[in-house]
Design an enzyme around this catalytic site. Sequence first.
Site, PDB file in Angstrom:
ATOM      1  N   CYS A   2       0.822  -1.211   0.000  1.00  0.00           N
ATOM      2  CA  CYS A   2       0.000   0.000   0.000  1.00  0.00           C
ATOM      3  C   CYS A   2       0.857   1.263   0.000  1.00  0.00           C
ATOM      4  O   CYS A   2       1.992   1.268   0.471  1.00  0.00           O
ATOM      5  CB  CYS A   2      -0.859   0.022   1.252  1.00  0.00           C
ATOM      6  N   ARG A  27       5.155   0.139  -6.193  1.00  0.00           N
ATOM      7  CA  ARG A  27       5.164  -0.671  -4.978  1.00  0.00           C
ATOM      8  C   ARG A  27       4.221  -1.861  -5.079  1.00  0.00           C
ATOM      9  O   ARG A  27       4.300  -2.793  -4.288  1.00  0.00           O
ATOM     10  CB  ARG A  27       4.730   0.180  -3.778  1.00  0.00           C
ATOM     11  N   TRP A  75      -2.999  -2.742  -1.472  1.00  0.00           N
ATOM     12  CA  TRP A  75      -2.575  -4.096  -1.823  1.00  0.00           C
ATOM     13  C   TRP A  75      -3.310  -4.994  -0.831  1.00  0.00           C
ATOM     14  O   TRP A  75      -2.999  -4.996   0.360  1.00  0.00           O
ATOM     15  CB  TRP A  75      -1.060  -4.202  -1.670  1.00  0.00           C
ATOM     16  N   ASN A 101      -1.817   2.196   5.884  1.00  0.00           N
ATOM     17  CA  ASN A 101      -0.889   1.122   5.492  1.00  0.00           C
ATOM     18  C   ASN A 101      -0.601   0.290   6.732  1.00  0.00           C
ATOM     19  O   ASN A 101      -0.419   0.862   7.809  1.00  0.00           O
ATOM     20  CB  ASN A 101       0.450   1.693   5.017  1.00  0.00           C
ATOM     21  N   GLY A 102      -0.508  -1.029   6.572  1.00  0.00           N
ATOM     22  CA  GLY A 102      -0.177  -1.873   7.719  1.00  0.00           C
ATOM     23  C   GLY A 102      -1.331  -2.804   8.057  1.00  0.00           C
ATOM     24  O   GLY A 102      -2.255  -2.980   7.252  1.00  0.00           O
ATOM     25  N   GLU A 479      19.499 -16.381  -7.444  1.00  0.00           N
ATOM     26  CA  GLU A 479      18.980 -15.052  -7.777  1.00  0.00           C
ATOM     27  C   GLU A 479      18.558 -14.981  -9.257  1.00  0.00           C
ATOM     28  O   GLU A 479      17.535 -14.389  -9.592  1.00  0.00           O
ATOM     29  CB  GLU A 479      20.045 -13.989  -7.447  1.00  0.00           C
ATOM     30  N   LYS A 483      14.807 -13.984 -10.537  1.00  0.00           N
ATOM     31  CA  LYS A 483      14.550 -12.898 -11.501  1.00  0.00           C
ATOM     32  C   LYS A 483      13.686 -13.417 -12.646  1.00  0.00           C
ATOM     33  O   LYS A 483      12.733 -12.767 -13.060  1.00  0.00           O
ATOM     34  CB  LYS A 483      15.848 -12.344 -12.104  1.00  0.00           C
ATOM     35  N   GLU A 486       9.959 -14.155 -11.435  1.00  0.00           N
ATOM     36  CA  GLU A 486       9.083 -13.075 -10.981  1.00  0.00           C
ATOM     37  C   GLU A 486       8.697 -12.114 -12.088  1.00  0.00           C
ATOM     38  O   GLU A 486       7.609 -11.551 -12.050  1.00  0.00           O
ATOM     39  CB  GLU A 486       9.682 -12.320  -9.791  1.00  0.00           C
ATOM     40  N   HIS A 502      21.005 -36.351  -7.390  1.00  0.00           N
ATOM     41  CA  HIS A 502      20.315 -36.872  -6.212  1.00  0.00           C
ATOM     42  C   HIS A 502      18.805 -36.745  -6.337  1.00  0.00           C
ATOM     43  O   HIS A 502      18.092 -36.818  -5.343  1.00  0.00           O
ATOM     44  CB  HIS A 502      20.819 -36.171  -4.945  1.00  0.00           C
ATOM     45  N   LYS A 601       6.724  -3.930  -4.139  1.00  0.00           N
ATOM     46  CA  LYS A 601       8.127  -3.533  -4.001  1.00  0.00           C
ATOM     47  C   LYS A 601       8.590  -3.625  -2.555  1.00  0.00           C
ATOM     48  O   LYS A 601       9.689  -4.055  -2.270  1.00  0.00           O
ATOM     49  CB  LYS A 601       8.292  -2.101  -4.522  1.00  0.00           C
TER      50      LYS A 601
END
Length: 606
Positions: A2, A27, A75, A101-102, A479, A483, A486, A502, A601
């Site tokens: 948010c 975000r 969000w 927010n929160g 990483e 990338k 996502e 294995h 974000k």
Amino acid sequence: MCGIVGFTGVQQAAPILLEGLKKLEYRGYDSAGIAVMSDRSISVNKCKGRIARLCEKTGDGTDVKGTTGIGHTRWATHGAPTEENAHPHLSNDGRFAIVHNGIIENYLSLREELTADGYRFESETDTEVIVHLIEMYYRGDMRDALIRTTNRLSGSYALGVICTEEPGKIYAVREASPLIIGVGAGENYFASDVTALVSHTRNVIYLEDGEFAELSTDSIGVFDVLGHEINKKITRVMWDVQAAEKGGYEHFMLKEIIEQPAAVKATIAPRIRDGKVFFEELDMSYDDLRDIRKIVITACGSAYYAGCSGRYALERLCRIPVEIELASELRYNNPLIDEHTLLIVISQSGETADTIAAMRECKARGASTLAIVNVVGSTIAKLADHTIYTWAGPEIAVATTKGYTTQVAVLYMLSVYFSDLLGITEDEKPYVRALQELPRAIQQAIDMNPSVRPLAKKYHRSSALFFIGRNTDYAVALEGALKMKEISYLHAEAYAAGELKHGTIALIDEHQPVIALCCNPAIMEKTLSNIVEVKSRGAEVLALTFRNNHKILSVADDLLFIPDIDPVFSAVVEIVPLQLLAYYVAKENGCDIDKPKNLAKSVTVE
Ligand code: F6R
């Protein structure tokens, strides 16, 4: 996650609020809304989906009268992403509007209590309890109502509030969720993120937990939980507007990939003097380090993978055991952490809820904390005993690139710095030279891979991609696969190359391309045999390796290159062709690269 904006001034508020919300789009959000006050009434406009729809609905804000208002991008956490659940929320009497927010943890019991007292709920959100509490407690004094309301709340909240009884005023409250005041001339602002403010002002005040603010066109008052006024410092933000804009690139992500040589240089260069690494901000001595028995690194997502890469350099150069733990796991593990532990916390935003919670847990157990953070003044930066800023500048694309590489660069520098403090490295000069070489090597890794676009065309239709590597290459593979997943939505997994046999090798066939990272000459032969294993099961292999690696040239189907660099520090360079590959695959797949679906974000909820 948010986002919040607030404005009071003499200009029409709605266009300014919408522009601020657009700056926060990166975000991640699923609905948006604004509330503007005029002639002692509040008009609310909300919609599900993109801010563009809100702009259409309000004539880019010009149809909404009033010079005081608040805005929000939501969000969804409590309740689906619908217009009813979008913020701002109004009180039943229409005199108050809030954005939040929160998460309010005790909202269910508050909701029951308020419903029993006759308050009507219009949404499923936790937020709505706050606006009804404000209505209940308001007796002509907004500050008093805010104090009484926040005394009833548990959880995290950044709030923006307006009230028809207080024309021209906007209120901001902070508890465990960021909120920043923008100091203007004849107008004032607040926002949850500095990027929404920099086009108006670079003078800001960071609110701390437990503080709230009353802003009018020409005054700013900041108060503590008891309502006592506090003197706050005005900080000048170093980011300029251009830094938060695309600058001719199609996507922020591409711009940020290309900015990496400069970002890594800005992070490294000021900290090297006379062939040595210095962290003036650390104020650490041999005595501080002598009693450290282990280093624990904690973070989430890519920041965690930055830790995975940096760990090798720390252990190798400092000979201190390094553990790396996901922040969302660490706090529930009853961790073996005490005053002999140095906790390194990594976070681009400095606001990731899981990372903050893990950090608090470890601090309570006596660990000394060192944060590696990009956003100045963020919660993690302030909580830590020591903070090192990565000077990456604003990172707008949801998928981190320069945030990650600057984090790894700081870990590399720390390994040289600690090793020097502990008297382990006899001669750190070759390491320092290698660090200084990194920005140029990253630039070369960008320039020497024009084939990345055609390779993206070749591989973008694969049903899955496997990334393999050993040791530091494995850390980068993790990483690289994240990338790819996502932003391109292509299934990608990273495996330690030696683990294939294995179990995972059962998945390999001619339909599963393998991206093999092979950048460390010391273990190259071992990875080479894994490449041969997957090739003999029909997989096509795209290898990432150092220049002139003739052995790989003859085995792999396709190649990406990095320049010759010290393998201890190679991750920051190796990741760059993989970022570009993910970017171009996502482009081929027509994805919303800067704002991938379901992602935010800054992840400010646990
Ligand atoms: C992936 C990505 C995320 C973040 C993670 C932690 O591209 O950006 O995985 O790395 O959410 O965020 P920070 O670093 O802000 O704590």
